[in-house]
Design a protein around this motif. Structure first.
Motif, PDB file in Angstrom:
ATOM      1  N   GLU A 856      53.069  26.769  43.764  1.00  0.00           N
ATOM      2  CA  GLU A 856      53.355  26.368  42.389  1.00  0.00           C
ATOM      3  C   GLU A 856      52.113  26.471  41.519  1.00  0.00           C
ATOM      4  O   GLU A 856      52.171  26.946  40.379  1.00  0.00           O
ATOM      5  N   ARG A 857      50.975  26.073  42.076  1.00  0.00           N
ATOM      6  CA  ARG A 857      49.720  26.182  41.330  1.00  0.00           C
ATOM      7  C   ARG A 857      49.405  27.641  41.022  1.00  0.00           C
ATOM      8  O   ARG A 857      48.934  27.984  39.935  1.00  0.00           O
ATOM      9  N   GLY A 858      49.703  28.521  41.971  1.00  0.00           N
ATOM     10  CA  GLY A 858      49.452  29.942  41.760  1.00  0.00           C
ATOM     11  C   GLY A 858      50.301  30.513  40.642  1.00  0.00           C
ATOM     12  O   GLY A 858      49.810  31.300  39.805  1.00  0.00           O
ATOM     13  N   ARG A 859      51.592  30.124  40.583  1.00  0.00           N
ATOM     14  CA  ARG A 859      52.455  30.634  39.514  1.00  0.00           C
ATOM     15  C   ARG A 859      52.006  30.102  38.155  1.00  0.00           C
ATOM     16  O   ARG A 859      52.066  30.798  37.140  1.00  0.00           O
ATOM     17  N   ILE A 860      51.525  28.871  38.126  1.00  0.00           N
ATOM     18  CA  ILE A 860      51.025  28.317  36.861  1.00  0.00           C
ATOM     19  C   ILE A 860      49.805  29.109  36.382  1.00  0.00           C
ATOM     20  O   ILE A 860      49.683  29.453  35.196  1.00  0.00           O
ATOM     21  N   LEU A 861      48.910  29.413  37.308  1.00  0.00           N
ATOM     22  CA  LEU A 861      47.723  30.184  36.938  1.00  0.00           C
ATOM     23  C   LEU A 861      48.105  31.591  36.484  1.00  0.00           C
ATOM     24  O   LEU A 861      47.505  32.141  35.545  1.00  0.00           O
ATOM     25  N   LEU A 862      49.102  32.174  37.141  1.00  0.00           N
ATOM     26  CA  LEU A 862      49.548  33.501  36.725  1.00  0.00           C
ATOM     27  C   LEU A 862      50.113  33.469  35.306  1.00  0.00           C
ATOM     28  O   LEU A 862      49.809  34.343  34.487  1.00  0.00           O
ATOM     29  N   ASN A 863      50.919  32.491  35.009  1.00  0.00           N
ATOM     30  CA  ASN A 863      51.470  32.378  33.659  1.00  0.00           C
ATOM     31  C   ASN A 863      50.382  32.081  32.633  1.00  0.00           C
ATOM     32  O   ASN A 863      50.436  32.582  31.501  1.00  0.00           O
ATOM     33  N   ASP A 864      49.388  31.286  33.013  1.00  0.00           N
ATOM     34  CA  ASP A 864      48.259  31.034  32.102  1.00  0.00           C
ATOM     35  C   ASP A 864      47.487  32.309  31.825  1.00  0.00           C
ATOM     36  O   ASP A 864      47.091  32.582  30.683  1.00  0.00           O
ATOM     37  N   SER A 865      47.242  33.092  32.869  1.00  0.00           N
ATOM     38  CA  SER A 865      46.510  34.359  32.666  1.00  0.00           C
ATOM     39  C   SER A 865      47.320  35.295  31.788  1.00  0.00           C
ATOM     40  O   SER A 865      46.761  35.982  30.917  1.00  0.00           O
ATOM     41  N   LEU A 866      48.635  35.333  31.985  1.00  0.00           N
ATOM     42  CA  LEU A 866      49.478  36.184  31.134  1.00  0.00           C
ATOM     43  C   LEU A 866      49.415  35.728  29.686  1.00  0.00           C
ATOM     44  O   LEU A 866      49.305  36.558  28.762  1.00  0.00           O
ATOM     45  N   ARG A 867      49.459  34.431  29.479  1.00  0.00           N
ATOM     46  CA  ARG A 867      49.382  33.912  28.098  1.00  0.00           C
ATOM     47  C   ARG A 867      48.050  34.294  27.448  1.00  0.00           C
ATOM     48  O   ARG A 867      48.017  34.714  26.284  1.00  0.00           O
ATOM     49  N   LEU A 868      46.973  34.199  28.192  1.00  0.00           N
ATOM     50  CA  LEU A 868      45.661  34.556  27.641  1.00  0.00           C
ATOM     51  C   LEU A 868      45.565  36.053  27.378  1.00  0.00           C
ATOM     52  O   LEU A 868      45.033  36.486  26.348  1.00  0.00           O
ATOM     53  N   PHE A 869      46.053  36.824  28.316  1.00  0.00           N
ATOM     54  CA  PHE A 869      46.030  38.275  28.114  1.00  0.00           C
ATOM     55  C   PHE A 869      46.832  38.667  26.871  1.00  0.00           C
ATOM     56  O   PHE A 869      46.428  39.552  26.108  1.00  0.00           O
ATOM     57  N   GLU A 870      47.958  38.021  26.673  1.00  0.00           N
ATOM     58  CA  GLU A 870      48.784  38.356  25.509  1.00  0.00           C
ATOM     59  C   GLU A 870      48.096  37.978  24.206  1.00  0.00           C
ATOM     60  O   GLU A 870      48.287  38.643  23.180  1.00  0.00           O
ATOM     61  N   GLN A 871      47.279  36.944  24.224  1.00  0.00           N
ATOM     62  CA  GLN A 871      46.556  36.548  23.013  1.00  0.00           C
ATOM     63  C   GLN A 871      45.605  37.640  22.548  1.00  0.00           C
ATOM     64  O   GLN A 871      45.375  37.799  21.343  1.00  0.00           O
ATOM     65  N   VAL A 872      45.040  38.376  23.481  1.00  0.00           N
ATOM     66  CA  VAL A 872      44.035  39.399  23.150  1.00  0.00           C
ATOM     67  C   VAL A 872      44.539  40.778  23.531  1.00  0.00           C
ATOM     68  O   VAL A 872      43.760  41.651  23.896  1.00  0.00           O
ATOM     69  N   ALA A 873      45.836  40.966  23.426  1.00  0.00           N
ATOM     70  CA  ALA A 873      46.406  42.255  23.842  1.00  0.00           C
ATOM     71  C   ALA A 873      45.821  43.412  23.049  1.00  0.00           C
ATOM     72  O   ALA A 873      45.619  44.504  23.577  1.00  0.00           O
ATOM     73  N   LYS A 874      45.497  43.171  21.782  1.00  0.00           N
ATOM     74  CA  LYS A 874      44.958  44.252  20.956  1.00  0.00           C
ATOM     75  C   LYS A 874      43.574  44.685  21.404  1.00  0.00           C
ATOM     76  O   LYS A 874      43.140  45.806  21.109  1.00  0.00           O
TER      77      LYS A 874
END
Length: 1370
Positions: A856-874
């Motif tokens: 569960e901790r791993g999936r949370i970290l994955l979703n956090d990384s995705l959220r951060l990546f999407e913030q700086v997608a440009k």
């Protein structure tokens, strides 16, 4: 034989055309070859090349800095102003602000030295080792050294030999003889021997602070030789010494680290007298000439000697072991050479003239000038050496030495001015040359140091101490010289009384060098902020005095600080503008305002000038004396354009200051490889302290410009436009703004670039480079500071290094956010806030890997990384995106990988240029295609994810019913991201990929308008897509749209066979005829349009079938197979028919009618709704006749059968259309054909030929049977037969009337049978009444003969049918 053309007639020069004037790239006035061929009018004008893109601000600033560096590099070489002739112009001043040199402090000789001197028995000498900040003194057989800069120095003594010390010299050792820590050799010459003592120097941040002496055992006897002077070669380590008493012999001290055969560790060689001789001992003989001074020029491999008789000898070191005498110039010869330049001068031709010193001028400083000799009268004689041969190599042995220039002392009439003389006077005769000056008449010693600093020690009469005359080239006058005038050698000079008699002088700092070539070598202005000030130490018997060369920036600060001369500070500043130019004045005032000025502080140390009054005045001077931008009237760009604006001297001053701050690092690589015992190590090319110093200076410059930009034209902002008075002023201000803004950009780039380099060297470079690809490693090693500061590729490479640094810290487990934030603060352009977010996302991704994807901790970290990546997608690079997607796939985070890739693709093309390019038909070349390519690179990653998730799904084991596995759920999430995406470009690219993979069925599973748009757009060019579009419509119940697509396919220009087109039309007809439930079609299509489509499809299907009939007939038609030409024509016709559907007119006139396919002609009549009955009758006649003869030709026993079948076929095809299948006409033609060719008499021969009198046998009713099979109306049949009965026309006469009666009876019988099945006999009572009347008349006419057997049957049949009719009629 000469084949060249005769010379052309000379032409008169064209006014205004200076043909012979050399100029780079000057276009010819006339075309070449005009004498060989006549001129012809030019037919084609070559198109102009496309204009180069406008440079970016950083490129413009980098070019400006390079221009300033090139300008500094063009500083005149010494031979330009020290030309053939004489000179003696000086700016002699006692004003402390203008003096070219400045006394620093005086260091006293330690008291312990005086205590030792007081015990002396024979001799005492002293001197300096200025390069290591040490002084020395010899007292009999003892040698003492001390650090003269130390307030309480430690004496280092050498007392281990008994002989009196005569001379001491510090030289560089021969390479590889001693260990690397030994930096110098101390050569001690005594009355009996020469000893070489190894010296190790301990260096600190402020120079050498300690030395250690080591015995080497290198000793050689020199008994009988009074070692008067010693010289060492810094390049080769060779050591020479000379007899200073009674010979001109030059000896070399040979030494090595071990003894060899026939060669000891230390020995000496006499390079003048090779044979072994005994020293001459004479008590009464006159004193011989001896060597007074030796000087070595390593750049030319020369050794100069000065004898006691003022003779100059030149030796050449051709090999590392030889020394050859090549030139001898006695004093008399030198005087003779001087006589060519000046006729009468007591200073040169007086009886007491001596040469008291020689100083080499190295090859980097001058090509031919190689030596300066100082006379006892204070004159400087510049001599040049040349070697014979076409190629003049600076290291070749010279064979000629000439006097090139004579520099005289200041004239007696020139007194010390408070300010320099006016430099704007013409050089020839600008001031009298002191050829008879007595100012330096009693010169005891003279020394020259690059780039021309001259120290002359004069012993005035009655003065117990030396007077020091110092001069240096006036860089402003030399650099600002007018090219129309001759070379001008002007010096700034001053006089300084010393506190005793000079014992020795030495250069404390490294030898001066602003460049490695003569041009630019002596530019002291260029190295003001880059290299340490030149500093000398002068030893007298009372102490050691240090003197420094003052920079222009120091003079400028001193003028403001001390108030200037009689004209005041402003007058002195204007004098600087005249002597150095506005740009140099702006650069100097800017440097002072930024704290670069220095002066001697109260503690006799050099300190920065930080007085607020000085800095403020310098700021005002920078603003007031900065000049203004101007439009260049000679520019190639027409009109008032910003490109024509020449920036102000203020801009040039800023650029000059920047270029001089970074000049030593600008073009050098950032990293160098150093070989150490442990192996090669990567180190910074420049010291970290040097980089920090440059960065601090630039930060001060940036702060100064930011705080004063409202006062600086070009930086003041839009409000400055309110002060312009004309359009030209506005354009000039715009040009100035563009230039200054570019400099501001590069200042910031350099500051951040240096900060990045400092951060880079905080890490271990080898570990960082390992994380880069091989090609990038090489580029990093080759990266220069200029590339880092001003080139996009260099900045991109630096960003890759930043990523490598962060990745290394991630691997080490460091807090990446702290590291990245520190990078962002120090060098934001290399590590932006977006980069910090990216690094944080990468850290979360790594933590998720460590924790585990299924936790569960791993999936949370994955979703956090995705959220951060999407913030700086440009800002996410393709490399980072690929790495993140690969890691997501590895962790089975398929939906996140797809979502991220699609987000980046969308950010890369926010204007949706790719979609407009697709909808415009993908033209090429097109600038929008680049956006499309960037997006498709992201989509390719999505496809990798799809393949990965499909593979994982297929590889899972057996699943239990009702249980959804984890991979099944993740696959569903992944495809949900794909199918729900509103990115039309992605959907189009995805569908292309599906089709390439052969996954067309996947498109049918996607209920999306994008699928329809995609297939509809591509259906015009790809039949596979069109077929798939039909399937898609049919799959989702839109049969009408499917019918439309199939209808268009049948009409399309695709390479389709006719049977495929018929198939499409058939399917289209089926789909159009399908009933659609609901009211979904009512919005866009009404019932009428649907019926219209169905009608069009049916019409085209009929035409296509007709064309197919023609095709099949022509394939089987033997008429086209008789000759080769017919076969070729047949192939051409078949190819055309087996393709696109042809118009009916072409089918009729081009094929059916010409080929005699009459049945097809009837079909064409039907499709064309042709209603000309005569043509129809004629065609039917031809059909019947054609079928009959075809049967006879093929030997068919019953031709009537073929005629009957053809009739039925045509009837079915035309659906008994009355225009093409008129029953009355067709029936009549069939009956006539029956009467003409057939008999129904049983007594006739059934095999009789139609060509004879005998007729063929056929059933009586065959002509009526086709109509009955076609369900033709019996009313029409009976009416036609009745009409023929009453008309009695040929051939329905005579016996044929009996046949008509039978045919009527048969028709009524069949009618009765058919109507009985339907329930209404004869179609009703009215028809029965009419039939009854007809039968009564026909049967009552008595045409049937009861006597005949076959007639009796028909009579009975007639009676029976008549009864039925009458029964119905009643």
């Amino acid at each position: 034989m000469d084949f060249s053309a005769p010379p052309a007639t000379p032409q008169r020069p064209t006014p205004g055309a200076f043909i012979n004037t050399p100029a780079p790239g000057r276009p010819g006035l006339f075309r070449s070859g005009s004498a060989q061929q006549p001129q012809q009018p030019q037919q084609h004008v070559a198109p102009l090349p496309p204009a180069a893109p406008a440079p970016s601000p950083i490129e413009r600033a980098a070019r400006t800095i390079n221009d300033m560096l090139a300008k500094d590099a063009r500083y005149p070489d010494v031979e330009t102003y020290v030309g053939q002739g004489i000179s003696g112009e000086y700016d002699l001043s006692t004003n402390r602000a203008w003096t070219p040199f400045q006394k620093l402090r005086t260091y006293e000789i330690p008291e312990r030295i005086f205590e030792q001197v007081n015990q002396t028995q024979m001799a005492t000498t002293m001197g300096l080792f200025a390069e290591i900040n040490h002084a020395w003194v010899t007292i009999d057989n003892q040698l003492y050294l001390w650090d003269y800069t130390h307030p309480n120095p430690e004496l280092i003594g050498y007392e281990e030999q008994p002989n009196t010390i005569i001379n001491v010299k510090l030289v560089k050792p021969r390479p590889k003889v001693f260990v690397d820590t030994i930096s110098h050799l101390l050569v001690v010459a005594t009355s009996a021997e020469i000893r070489a003592i190894a010296m190790e120097c301990q260096k600190g941040p402020e120079g050498v602070h300690g030395v250690t002496l080591y015995q080497t055992g290198l000793t050689v006897s020199v008994r009988g030789i009074h070692v008067g002077c010693i010289a060492g070669s810094a390049k080769t380590g060779r050591i020479f010494f000379a007899d200073g008493r009674d010979s001109e012999d030059i000896y070399e001290l040979n030494y090595q680290n071990e003894e060899k055969w026939f060669q000891s560790k230390c020995g000496k060689t006499n390079h003048v007298r090779k044979s072994i001789t005994f020293p001459t001992i004479s008590w009464s003989a006159p004193k011989h000439e001896y060597v007074q001074q030796m000087a070595i020029d390593d750049t030319r491999n020369l050794l100069y000697t000065l004898s006691s008789s003022s003779a100059i000898r030149v030796f050449h070191m051709k090999t590392p072991t030889t020394l050859e005498l090549v030139i001898v110039r006695p004093l008399a010869a030198i005087r003779t050479l001087c006589g060519h330049l000046v006729r009468q001068s007591e200073l040169l031709f007086g009886p007491n003239l001596r040469i008291i010193g020689i100083d080499p001028i190295t090859a980097p400083e001058a090509n031919q000038l190689s030596l300066m000799a100082t006379t006892s009268t204070g004159c400087r004689i510049f001599l040049s050496t040349t070697s014979g041969g076409f190629f003049n190599d600076s290291t070749a042995a010279p064979n000629s030495m000439q006097v090139r220039h004579i520099r005289f002392p200041p004239p007696d009439s020139q007194t010390a001015n408070q300010t320099p003389s006016n430099p704007l006077q013409a050089y020839p005769g600008s001031s009298p040359v002191g050829v008879h000056s007595t100012n330096l008449i009693k010169t005891s010693d003279g020394f020259r140091y690059a780039p021309g600093s001259f120290f002359c020690f004069v012993q005035k009469t009655g003065d117990a101490n030396h007077l020091l005359f110092m001069s240096a080239p006036h860089t402003g006058e030399i650099n600002q010289r007018d090219i129309t005038q001759g070379p001008r050698y002007k010096e700034s000079a001053q006089v300084l009384p010393l506190g005793g008699l000079m014992q020795d002088i030495g250069l404390v700092t490294d030898p001066f060098s602003a460049a490695n070539t003569p041009q630019g070598f002596g530019n002291e202005l260029a190295v003001q902020f880059d290299k340490p000030l030149c500093e000398w130490a002068i030893m007298t018997h009372n102490g050691i005095e240090t003197i420094r060369r003052r920079r222009l920036v120091d003079i400028f600060a001193a003028i403001i600080k001390y108030g200037g001369g009689p004209q005041g500070v402003e007058g002195d500043l204007r004098q600087i503008v005249k002597e150095y130019g506005r740009a140099e004045c702006a650069a100097t005032s800017l440097a002072v305002a930024c704290g670069q000025g220095s002066d001697i502080g109260p503690d006799s140390r050099i300190a920065k000038v930080s007085d607020p009054e000085v800095l403020e005045y310098a700021r005002k001077a920078f603003i007031d004396f900065g000049g203004k931008a101007q439009v260049n009237e000679n520019s190639t760009v027409e009109g008032l354009s910003v490109d024509n604006v020449r920036p102000s001297p203020r801009h040039d001053g800023i650029a000059t200051y920047i270029s001089r701050l970074v000049r030593s690092i600008w073009r050098t690589p950032i990293i160098k490889s150093v070989t150490k015992p442990t192996g090669p190590v990567l180190e910074p090319t420049h010291k970290i302290s040097k980089l920090q110093e440059i960065q601090r200076a630039l930060v001060q410059l940036q702060e100064f410009l930011e705080s004063n930009k409202q006062f600086i034209d070009g930086l003041a902002g839009p409000e400055a436009l309110g002060r312009v008075s004309s359009r030209q002023d506005e354009v000039e201000l715009q040009g100035e703004n563009r230039a200054l803004t570019s400099l501001m950009v590069i200042i910031n780039n350099i500051i951040e670039g240096i900060a990045f380099v400092l951060v880079l060297f905080d890490e271990r470079l080898e570990d960082i480079l390992v994380l880069l690809p091989e090609d990038q490693r090489l580029k990093v090693r080759q990266l220069t500071f200029e590339g880092l500061f001003s080139v996009k590729e260099g900045k991109d490479l630096a960003k890759e290094l930043v990523k490598a640094i962060v990745n290394r810290n991630i691997q080490k487990g460091s807090n990446v956010e702290t590291v990245a934030e520190a990078l962002r603060r120090k060098c934001g352009s290399f590590c932006s806030s977006d980069d910090v977010v990216i690094f944080k996302a990468q850290e979360n991704l790594k933590k998720a890997t460590d924790v585990g994807a299924n936790a569960e901790r791993g999936r949370i970290l994955l979703n956090d990384s995705l959220r951060l990546f999407e913030q700086v997608a440009k800002s996410l690079s393709m490399e980072n995106l690929t790495a993140a997607v690969d890691r997501y796939v590895q962790l089975e985070f398929y939906a996140g990988a797809i979502r991220l890739a699609l987000k980046v693709a969308q950010e890369l093309d926010r204007g949706n240029k790719a979609l407009s390019w697709i909808k415009d038909g993908q033209p090429s070349p097109d600038i929008r295609q680049d956006s499309y390519n960037k997006r498709t690179a992201c989509y390719a990653l999505v496809f990798k994810v799809i393949e990965a998730v499909d593979h994982a799904y297929n590889a899972q084991g057996t699943q239990h019913d009702g249980v959804i596995s984890q991979i099944t759920r993740r696959k569903h999430e992944a495809y949900e991201q794909i199918n729900n995406s509103d990115d039309e470009v992605f959907q189009n690219y995805l569908y292309d990929w599906y089709l390439q993979k052969g996954w067309a069925d996947r498109l049918l599973e996607i209920n999306s308008p994008f699928v329809v748009d995609y297939l509809r757009r591509s259906s015009h060019t790809d039949i596979t897509h069109a077929d798939l579009l039909c399937r898609y419509y049919a799959h989702y119940g839109d049969f009408l749209s499917a019918a439309e697509v199939q209808f268009h396919l049948a009409q399309s220009s695709f390479d389709l066979k006719l049977d495929r087109r018929i198939e499409y039309l058939s399917r289209a007809k089926t789909n159009a005829s399908s009933r659609i439930t609901g009211f979904s079609e009512m919005g866009s299509r009404n019932r009428q349009s649907r019926q219209e489509l169905l009608r069009n499809i049916s019409d085209h299907l009929d035409i296509a079938n007709i064309q197919d009939d023609i095709l099949q007939k022509m394939k089987a038609d033997v008429r086209f197979m008789r000759t080769e030409d017919l076969l070729a024509r047949r192939k051409e016709v078949l190819d055309k028919l087996d393709g696109a559907i042809q118009p009916l007119d072409d089918l009729y006139h081009g094929y059916a009618d010409q080929a005699g396919y009459y049945d097809i002609c009837l079909l064409i009549y039907h499709s064309a709704d042709y209603r000309n009955l005569p043509d129809v009758r004629s065609t039917w006649t031809n059909v019947i006749d054609q079928e009959h003869h075809k049967a006879l030709e093929t030997g068919h026993p019953a031709p009537w059968e073929l005629v009957s079948l053809k009739t039925v076929e045509i009837g079915h095809r035309v659906n008994l259309n009355e225009n093409v299948f008129p029953i009355n006409i067709v029936l009549q033609l069939l009956l006539q054909y029956d009467i003409q060719y057939y008999t129904h008499d049983n007594n006739r021969n059934p095999q009789a030929s139609a060509s004879g009198d005998d007729l063929l046998r056929s059933p009586l009713t065959w002509a009526l049977d086709p109509f009955i099979r076609l369900s033709a109306p019996f009313e029409s049949l009976v009416a036609t037969l009745e009409s023929l009965w009453y008309s009695q026309e040929y051939p329905f006469q005579g016996r044929s009337r009996r046949l008509l009666v039978k045919w009527i009876i048969y028709a009524v019988e069949q009618w009765a049978e058919q109507s009985r099945r339907s329930g209404v006999m004869f179609g009703g009572t009215e028809n029965a009444i009419g039939l009854a009347d007809c039968l009564r008349v026909v049967l009552g006419a008595g045409e049937l003969d009861r006597a005949r057997e076959e007639d009796r049957e028909w009579v009975e049949r007639g009676r029976a049918v008549r009864e039925k009719v009458e029964e119905v009629a009643r």
